[in-house]
Design an enzyme around this catalytic site. Structure first.
Site, PDB file in Angstrom:
ATOM      1  N   PRO A 638       0.809  -1.222   0.000  1.00 57.79           N
ATOM      2  CA  PRO A 638       0.000   0.000   0.000  1.00 57.79           C
ATOM      3  C   PRO A 638       0.841   1.270   0.000  1.00 57.79           C
ATOM      4  O   PRO A 638       0.369   2.316  -0.449  1.00 57.79           O
ATOM      5  CB  PRO A 638      -0.839  -0.109   1.282  1.00 57.79           C
ATOM      6  CG  PRO A 638      -0.258  -1.209   2.075  1.00 57.79           C
ATOM      7  CD  PRO A 638       0.534  -2.086   1.151  1.00 57.79           C
ATOM      8  N   GLU A 711      -0.497   3.303 -14.218  1.00 58.04           N
ATOM      9  CA  GLU A 711      -1.019   4.347 -15.104  1.00 58.04           C
ATOM     10  C   GLU A 711      -2.394   4.869 -14.729  1.00 58.04           C
ATOM     11  O   GLU A 711      -2.741   6.011 -15.023  1.00 58.04           O
ATOM     12  CB  GLU A 711      -1.001   3.828 -16.548  1.00 58.04           C
ATOM     13  CG  GLU A 711       0.424   3.760 -17.039  1.00 58.04           C
ATOM     14  CD  GLU A 711       0.618   2.939 -18.291  1.00 58.04           C
ATOM     15  OE1 GLU A 711       0.639   3.538 -19.356  1.00 58.04           O
ATOM     16  OE2 GLU A 711       0.759   1.699 -18.199  1.00 58.04           O
TER      17      GLU A 711
HETATM   18 MO1  MOS Z   1       3.735   3.441 -19.966  1.00 62.43          MO
HETATM   19  S1  MOS Z   1       3.089   5.080 -21.012  1.00 62.43           S
HETATM   20  O1  MOS Z   1       3.088   2.188 -20.896  1.00 62.43           O
HETATM   21  O2  MOS Z   1       5.417   3.526 -19.810  1.00 62.43           O
END
Ligand code: MOS
Length: 751
Positions: A638, A711
């Site tokens: 975490p 991401e």
């Molecule tokens: Mo990420 S933009 O797939 O390094």
């Protein structure tokens, strides 16, 4: 900055907020980054870049450059070693279809046209400044994606359909009670990792070694082998630490080849460090997007049709689709849908993946459009999101493996205090400031690729885990140590993790949020195999205190192998290693996606809640509060996971309010090529960020139940901010970034 973490307590290291095992090495400077390569007195290369957008090199005058003391060589198209132009593919991930220094054509301002090599960096830089390149200008450059006539409609991007049609989108839109037709745009944005791209190249006995700041040692190795016509075993790529990557180090760029050429031509090791300025044209950027969304819905906000047309820009020497429509195809229940992606070929540098490519701008446009729909229907924006929730991925027709998005909305609304929101724009105030609250959905696909990790129990009881994966600052060293430690019943600090070397067992690009789900199951597999062998040895060796104990009655606990019923009866790993043939036990664990037709669609989800404050008299806009609630499967750590989300949300604030790569309209030169003019969020721009995880293991995805987290954090943030700005001010800004002048002179479309 505060962060709330509410979660069940765990007795394993995996799932615990373990400190980074590489933290000390990083803060004490012991961690070797590419530019720290232990190579004695390398030569330095400085790249010279084209200053025209389109045309060709007529001549290069090297005299003044060669007169600079210390300059050793000038590399141009006239003397550079031959390297081929490679088509992009995942076997040889060369970003541009333009081999460097192979000809005189110029395709964009910033294209590498020469490199000056010298005994010092200063001499190389001086020589580079003195190089006289004479150009012949071509046709006036094309720089505007919305007006270009050179437009393509790609079939696919990374295996995803780029042109999607389901149902009767046009009719359904036309016949909908509520119709929106809105266009959003997002600018070019550049990656700004703290560590710029670096290559240190050295040739020895026909073998090439590079220390490279890459997210993919294996991909880099493949490109070098192909370009220099070497077997892969003769190319060695080393990248144990990176100072961030975010996509600009995922695929291979020209400077890598130039560094290797320079080392070849001079016969000496060469260090090539891109400057911050060069980073803006040399390693890709996020393409601008122009997104028209037509949304048809019932009066209660139930979606009937969405038509989403995405226009990107592309250089003439590479193809990268910013797949902003992908979110629309997948995320909500939309019976009739049409998505197009088009690329305008321009005389600009090449674009590439940047944190959540596609999803980051896509969630902005869709997330704002659904907020606009909510206002058109006079419905709470969160209700529109809930009402259109789906359980089947519209794109593939497959059920989601594990989707807890509704829980993200609920927990987020409660933690944020959403029920206190008054709906009308400009209806919430605090002193001199207008206050606005916005919400949007975060999402990113969960991917995994075949990966391997070798685990070795060696002399003295050392345990090491080795894989050609990477740690961009993400926490990979730490989570591998945690997982392997749990298998052996030892502390994470007892595990030596070695990664970032092309000679190590294979791992995919550290991109696409896929490293954890790919590599971690392989490491656990390797560790479990070694543990089984260790137990077999400990129960079958005469000298062992566990001799004769059934294998099933032995467990790894408190640093040793122990009899389950009699924990004092124990064997140290050092003894096991001593008894082993060759003094060690080793196994290569493997993992990969399930074979055959997929049965599920794998995605992560989240809800982003944002509060903005706007002082109308000062035109000062601040994001005063952000809360992200994420459903990313089981969370291995975490602390590092939270850190990923803080970074993603912070970048989302940058995307919403600050970041824009500006080009000179005459020649396309990037004029914001520094951190004074290209604004990234700093501490004063980031007030309070909270992160929550809905921790539901996704065991259909992989045995550990984990999905990637790298991401998703940025997705949905810009929409939530744009929606909060509308709520605060009554001004709908549809083109990022939301800079103060757009609020000063923007048209209020408050009801
Ligand atoms: Mo990420 S933009 O797939 O390094």
């Amino acid at each position: 900055m505060t962060t709330t973490i509410e979660r069940p307590r765990t007795t394993t290291h995996a799932g615990s907020p373990v400190d980074r095992v590489d933290g000390r090495a990083k803060v004490t400077g012991a961690a070797p980054y590419a530019a720290d390569a232990a190579i004695e007195s390398p030569l330095h290369a400085v790249i010279v870049q084209a200053t025209i957008a389109r045309g060709r090199i007529l001549s290069i005058d090297e005299r003044a450059t060669r007169d600079v003391p210390g300059v050793v060589e000038v590399l141009t198209h006239a003397n550079a070693p031959h390297v081929p132009t490679l088509p992009f593919d995942f076997a040889t991930p060369m970003s541009e279809q333009l081999a460097p220094l192979q000809g005189t054509d110029v395709h964009y301002d910033g294209q590498h046209v020469a490199a000056v090599i010298a005994t010092t960096f200063e001499a190389a830089r001086e020589g580079a400044l003195l190089l006289k390149v004479v150009y012949e200008h071509g046709h006036p450059p094309e720089l505007d994606a919305t007006r270009s006539l050179d437009v393509e409609y790609p079939q696919q991007y990374f295996g995803t359909e780029a042109q999607v049609r389901r149902g009767e989108p046009d009719q359904a839109f036309e016949s909908s009670d509520v119709q929106l037709d809105v266009t959003y745009s997002t600018p070019n944005e550049n990656h700004n990792p703290l560590e710029p791209s670096v290559t240190v190249a050295q040739w020895r006995d026909g073998e090439l070694t590079v220390y490279d700041s890459t997210q993919w040692v294996r991909g880099t190795r493949a490109v070098l082998a192909k370009c220099f016509d070497l077997p892969e075993e003769k190319v060695h790529v080393i990248a144990p630490f990176l100072g961030g990557g975010f996509g600009c180090k995922g695929f291979v760029w020209a400077h890598l080849l130039i560094a290797a050429m320079a080392a070849k031509v001079t016969g000496k090791p060469v260090k090539l460090v891109l400057t911050r300025e060069q980073m803006f044209t040399s390693v890709g950027h996020r393409s601008q997007t122009h997104q028209r969304l037509r949304v048809g819905a019932a009066r209660d906000g139930t979606l009937r049709a969405v038509l989403h047309d995405v226009r990107n820009e592309s250089s003439r020497v590479s193809t990268f689709v910013e797949g902003a429509g992908g979110v629309t195809a997948m995320l909500f229940e939309i019976p009739n849908i049409a998505i197009t992606h088009s690329l305008a070929r321009l005389d600009v540098p090449s674009s590439t993946a940047m944190r959540a490519p596609g999803e980051a701008p896509g969630t902005f446009a869709l997330g704002c459009a659904l907020d606009e729909l909510a206002y058109a229907c006079n419905v709470d924006p969160l209700d529109v999101l809930r009402r259109n929730h789906n359980a089947i991925d519209g794109e593939t027709g497959l059920p989601f493996s594990s989707k807890h998005l509704l829980a993200c909305y609920e927990r987020g609304a409660e933690a944020f205090g959403w029920s206190d929101r008054t709906r009308a724009p400009r209806s919430m105030r605090d002193g001199d400031e207008l206050v606005g609250w916005g919400v949007a959905t975060a999402t990113y696909p969960a991917m995994r690729m075949p990966a391997e990790a070798r685990v070795t129990l060696g002399a003295g009881g050392t345990i090491e885990a080795v894989s050609a994966t990477h740690d961009l600052g993400t926490g990979m060293y730490t989570i591998l140590a945690q997982l392997v430690a749990d298998v052996f019943g030892v502390e994470p600090s007892a595990i030596s993790v070695r990664i970032g070397d092309s000679a190590f067992p294979t791992a995919p690009v550290a991109g696409g949020s896929m490293s954890s789900a790919s590599v971690c199951p392989a490491a656990v597999d390797g560790a479990q195999r070694v543990l089984r062998d260790a137990i077999a040895l400990a129960t079958s060796t005469d000298a062992s205190p566990l001799y004769g104990v059934p294998e099933a009655d032995v467990e790894a606990r408190d640093g040793m192998l122990r009899a389950r019923n009699d924990p004092a009866r124990a064997v140290a790993y050092a003894d096991v290693a001593r008894w082993a043939n060759g003094g060690e036990l080793s196994a290569t664990g493997k993992s990969g996606p399930e074979e055959g037709e997929p049965k599920y669609s794998f995605h992560s989800f989240g809800a982003q809640f944002v509060e903005v404050r706007f002082d109308e008299e000062l035109a000062r806009l601040r994001v005063s509060r952000a809360l992200g609630v994420f459903d990313c499967g089981r969370i291995l750590n975490p602390k590092t996971a939270r850190s990923q989300m803080l970074g993603g949300i912070t970048w989302g604030i940058g995307m919403a309010l600050l970041e824009e790569t500006v080009r000179d309209p005459r020649n396309g030169a990037v004029v914001t090529n520094n951190l004074a003019d290209y604004h990234v969020p700093v501490n004063a721009d980031v007030q309070s960020i909270d992160v929550l995880f809905v921790e539901e293991p996704d065991l259909r995805f992989n045995p550990l139940g984990i999905r990637g987290i790298g991401e998703i954090g940025i997705t949905g943030v810009a929409a939530a901010i744009g929606n909060a700005v509308y709520h605060a001010t009554g001004i709908r800004v549809r083109d990022l970034p939301i800079v103060p002048e757009k609020l000063l002179f923007g048209e209020s479309n408050a009801a």
